[in-house]
Design an enzyme around this catalytic site. Structure first.
Site, PDB file in Angstrom:
ATOM      1  N   ARG A 238     -44.380   0.058  -2.032  1.00 55.21           N
ATOM      2  CA  ARG A 238     -43.889   0.520  -0.353  1.00 55.21           C
ATOM      3  C   ARG A 238     -44.792   2.161  -0.417  1.00 55.21           C
ATOM      4  O   ARG A 238     -45.595   1.976   0.711  1.00 55.21           O
ATOM      5  CB  ARG A 238     -42.090   0.312  -0.770  1.00 55.21           C
ATOM      6  CG  ARG A 238     -42.000   0.814   1.373  1.00 55.21           C
ATOM      7  CD  ARG A 238     -40.421   1.119   1.037  1.00 55.21           C
ATOM      8  NE  ARG A 238     -39.484   0.509   0.303  1.00 55.21           N
ATOM      9  CZ  ARG A 238     -39.204  -0.544   1.574  1.00 55.21           C
ATOM     10  NH1 ARG A 238     -39.719  -0.727   2.796  1.00 55.21           N
ATOM     11  NH2 ARG A 238     -38.574  -2.060   0.634  1.00 55.21           N
ATOM     12  N   ARG A 274     -38.525  -6.586   8.431  1.00 50.45           N
ATOM     13  CA  ARG A 274     -37.375  -6.056   8.090  1.00 50.45           C
ATOM     14  C   ARG A 274     -35.467  -5.127   8.651  1.00 50.45           C
ATOM     15  O   ARG A 274     -35.052  -5.243   8.235  1.00 50.45           O
ATOM     16  CB  ARG A 274     -37.814  -4.588   7.603  1.00 50.45           C
ATOM     17  CG  ARG A 274     -39.364  -5.134   6.572  1.00 50.45           C
ATOM     18  CD  ARG A 274     -40.057  -3.896   5.678  1.00 50.45           C
ATOM     19  NE  ARG A 274     -38.805  -2.775   4.950  1.00 50.45           N
ATOM     20  CZ  ARG A 274     -38.232  -2.168   5.335  1.00 50.45           C
ATOM     21  NH1 ARG A 274     -38.734  -1.871   7.066  1.00 50.45           N
ATOM     22  NH2 ARG A 274     -37.588  -1.582   5.269  1.00 50.45           N
ATOM     23  N   CYS A 304     -35.798 -17.258  19.048  1.00 49.14           N
ATOM     24  CA  CYS A 304     -35.225 -17.678  19.744  1.00 49.14           C
ATOM     25  C   CYS A 304     -33.201 -17.760  19.132  1.00 49.14           C
ATOM     26  O   CYS A 304     -33.430 -18.577  17.699  1.00 49.14           O
ATOM     27  CB  CYS A 304     -34.625 -18.997  19.745  1.00 49.14           C
ATOM     28  SG  CYS A 304     -36.244 -19.349  21.243  1.00 49.14           S
TER      29      CYS A 304
HETATM   30  C1  LIG Z   1     -40.705  -5.621  -5.440  1.00 44.98           C
HETATM   31  C2  LIG Z   1     -40.833  -4.751  -7.066  1.00 44.98           C
HETATM   32  C3  LIG Z   1     -42.340  -4.045  -7.129  1.00 44.98           C
HETATM   33  C4  LIG Z   1     -42.725  -2.842  -5.879  1.00 44.98           C
HETATM   34  O1  LIG Z   1     -41.307  -2.305  -4.952  1.00 44.98           O
HETATM   35  P1  LIG Z   1     -41.072  -1.130  -4.126  1.00 44.98           P
HETATM   36  O2  LIG Z   1     -39.993  -0.526  -3.721  1.00 44.98           O
HETATM   37  O3  LIG Z   1     -42.044  -1.933  -3.134  1.00 44.98           O
HETATM   38  O4  LIG Z   1     -42.546   0.107  -4.825  1.00 44.98           O
HETATM   39  C5  LIG Z   1     -42.644  -3.439  -8.237  1.00 44.98           C
HETATM   40  N1  LIG Z   1     -41.982  -4.335  -9.373  1.00 44.98           N
HETATM   41  C6  LIG Z   1     -41.552  -5.490  -9.642  1.00 44.98           C
HETATM   42  C7  LIG Z   1     -41.034  -5.864 -10.160  1.00 44.98           C
HETATM   43  C8  LIG Z   1     -40.964  -5.977  -7.915  1.00 44.98           C
HETATM   44  O5  LIG Z   1     -40.308  -6.806  -7.887  1.00 44.98           O
END
Ligand SMILES: *Cc1c(COP(=O)(O)O)cnc(C)c1O
Length: 375
Positions: A238, A274, A304
């Protein structure tokens, strides 16, 4: 930013592909030396398609890896498997023996840390499906020491997503560091601590000092690494892409129902789930400002479902049918979580680089959608 914040510490930033798996973005990141955190064989295929040279910088996470996915990753000689159960470790050993390829593994431990975030994206507590109870890890590492096809390469932890404070990360890494020190006393020398991802952004507009956030996060982790001399892996998803993306939608109608005003857009929950899934907030701004007063509205899509909304009771600049609005910070878990629900075609993706825009995914067509079906 991560590179700078980590300074002299040997480290590798493994971008979490699931946040936004567009090939063009993977290619950009690979060219800058990034590694990748993948959670499926499909994500590995994406990395291999645009950056085969990055295979050695891939870590494979996820609670349910199939034998076929493991084989693919062994053949690609990825950096590390983040293993989430004893059964998975047995499967990994069996596949590695079969293919005669050494598997470097890290146990993904569950540090039992509470991270303040939405319950659906919190992963680091004992009752979650993720990881191995940190109290059992020592025994498991010991049990496979000397194994021919398994190399105890690291330890990994990932406590959740959209975590705004550095503290839970520090608590988790501190527990991991203790485990690493204990293993060292046992003669098991791990090369890697993988601190996972999860660093959050500010979805509520205003000024957000991303560099300061990364510095605070890196300092908190560095402080609890103790005298660990090995390599630090980070798996941000993210944080790297959320603010780089916006979902642009057209206003179809502005409709009044009783006391409420609904702004209906041509984008919907299938494009950006989201808000529906996590009650997430996205700022919404008209692409071109109109004069006039703001209004309190609900911004909704045409799907819907009453859950198909982008905002409830939001103060919005004036808009009219035909106007474009931008839903901000949609670069992570936006397109990546999109679907064709209601037989809706996914939008095009456009990459803007230094004032230039280029199409990186064309709009879907009805032919794309119907292709796999038989009657
Ligand atoms: C989803 C995930 C991430 C990334 O998470 P962010 O919140 O997008 O930084 C990193 N490592 C693992 C194992 C994940 O499942």
């Amino acid at each position: 930013m991560f590179q700078q914040a980590l300074g002299s510490r040997d480290h590798l930033v493994c971008y979490a592909v699931k946040a936004n798996s567009a090939l063009a973005i993977l290619k950009l990141l690979a060219a800058r030396g990034a590694g990748f955190d993948i959670v499926s064989g499909g994500e590995l295929e994406r990395v291999l398609a645009v950056a085969p040279e990055a295979a050695g910088r891939v870590v494979f996470s996820g609670v349910g890896k199939t034998a076929a996915e493991i084989d693919l990753a062994l053949q690609a000689e990825i950096l590390q498997f983040n293993v989430e159960s004893e059964a998975e470790l047995e499967l990994l050993a069996a596949r590695a023996a079969k293919l005669k390829r050494k598997a470097r593994f890290a146990l993904r431990v569950n540090p039992d840390v509470f991270a303040e975030t939405h319950p659906y994206i919190s992963t680091g507590m004992r009752e979650h499906k993720f990881g191995i109870d940190i109290r059992k890890a020592l025994k498991i590492y010991r049990s496979v020491a000397g194994s021919r096809w398994l190399e105890a390469h690291g330890v990994s932890v990932h406590i959740g997503s959209q975590i705004r404070s550095a503290e839970p990360f520090a608590v988790a890494i501190e527990r991991v560091s203790k485990l690493v020190a204990q293993l060292q006393r046992d003669g098991i020398e791990l090369k890697v601590i993988d601190a996972g991802g999860g660093l959050g952004i500010d979805y509520h507009g205003g000024s957000f000092d991303a560099a300061a956030k990364v510095n605070e996060y890196a300092a908190a982790i560095e402080q609890v690494l103790g005298d660990f001399k090995g390599r630090l892996l980070l798996e941000p998803g993210r944080f790297l892409v959320a603010q780089a993306g916006a979902l642009v939608a057209r206003v179809l109608q502005v409709k009044r129902n009783g006391k409420k005003t609904f702004v209906i857009t041509d984008a919907a929950m299938n494009d950006l789930i989201r808000p529906a899934l996590y009650q997430a907030h996205h700022e919404i701004v008209p692409v071109r400002r109109r004069p006039g007063k703001t209004r309190i509205v609900d911004v909704v899509g045409p799907v819907c479902e009453s859950g198909d909304f982008f905002a409830h009771d939001r103060e919005l600049q004036p808009v009219k049918p035909g106007d474009l609005v931008a839903l901000l910070d949609a670069g992570a878990y936006g397109m990546a979580q999109s679907s064709n629900y209601n037989t809706r075609l996914r939008p095009a993706e456009v990459l803007v680089e230094g004032g230039r825009a280029r199409l990186i995914r064309r709009r879907e067509t009805m032919a794309d959608l119907l292709a796999p079906e038989m009657v």
